[in-house]
Write a protein that holds these residues in place. Sequence first.
Motif, PDB file in Angstrom:
ATOM      1  N   TYR A  37       0.791  -1.232   0.000  1.00  0.00           N
ATOM      2  CA  TYR A  37       0.000   0.000   0.000  1.00  0.00           C
ATOM      3  C   TYR A  37       0.822   1.282   0.000  1.00  0.00           C
ATOM      4  N   MET A  38       1.947   1.313   0.712  1.00  0.00           N
ATOM      5  CA  MET A  38       2.734   2.542   0.726  1.00  0.00           C
ATOM      6  C   MET A  38       3.288   2.860  -0.655  1.00  0.00           C
ATOM      7  N   ILE A  39       3.711   1.841  -1.369  1.00  0.00           N
ATOM      8  CA  ILE A  39       4.236   2.058  -2.718  1.00  0.00           C
ATOM      9  C   ILE A  39       3.131   2.554  -3.644  1.00  0.00           C
ATOM     10  N   HIS A  40       1.984   1.910  -3.562  1.00  0.00           N
ATOM     11  CA  HIS A  40       0.870   2.345  -4.404  1.00  0.00           C
ATOM     12  C   HIS A  40       0.392   3.750  -4.026  1.00  0.00           C
ATOM     13  N   ARG A  41       0.490   4.094  -2.745  1.00  0.00           N
ATOM     14  CA  ARG A  41       0.088   5.427  -2.318  1.00  0.00           C
ATOM     15  C   ARG A  41       1.025   6.499  -2.885  1.00  0.00           C
ATOM     16  N   VAL A  42       2.347   6.244  -2.896  1.00  0.00           N
ATOM     17  CA  VAL A  42       3.244   7.252  -3.469  1.00  0.00           C
ATOM     18  C   VAL A  42       3.059   7.335  -4.981  1.00  0.00           C
ATOM     19  N   MET A  43       2.671   6.241  -5.619  1.00  0.00           N
ATOM     20  CA  MET A  43       2.324   6.304  -7.039  1.00  0.00           C
ATOM     21  C   MET A  43       1.126   7.237  -7.239  1.00  0.00           C
TER      22      MET A  43
END
Length: 229
Positions: A153-159
Amino acid sequence: MIELVACDMAGTTIDEHADVYRALADSVMETGVQVSPENLQLWMGAEKREAITNLIQLGGGVAEEKLVDTTFDRFRQLLLSYYEANPPVALPGVVEAFEKLKKQGIKIALTTGFSRDVASVLLEELGWKTGEGELLDAVVTADEVAAGRPAPYMIHRVMELTGVRDVTWVIAAGDTVNDLQAATNAGVKAVGVLTGKLGREDLERFDHDVILDGVHQLPEYISHLAVKA
């Protein structure tokens, strides 16, 4: 073409002298349980409440909600005191690598198992800011998503924050197994770095695209990807 690089903080872009692991182990041991190096390694890079819960249980304790809350507060107190005594610094070549990538139009984000209050202290200490014309384009902390690593989720959130839509255009770099697993779960390129506590053999046992000596090698690696493409 790479559009976004998302890096972990402690041990990946920031040398905080492994104080996060020291504070985590010390706070959990204050509950009366022991923390083995193996169990501590297992929960490196994870969201800290989750790490505390599991370390208490692995040590034979009962991780009641009140105890976890108290231990988490103690973890933050210890960590900030350790940082005050021995301030964190940027790892060699990280700022230069970020600046080089930004000149190429690549966005830079940080993700972390820290809560926002702890991450803010680290960023302020380093003078790293987020926004137009700043070193960073986005920062996401574990308390801002539904679950920390190894969830994606953190990676997708920064995307989302940086407007990058295709996971094939994203690199996620980190120094722990949880970092690699989060990258794999997110569907992005998983880059392990050797600036943390784990060695090459520790990281190579898990899915990854490449293991680098450090974030300072990312521009060279990305150039290599561009040539292959």
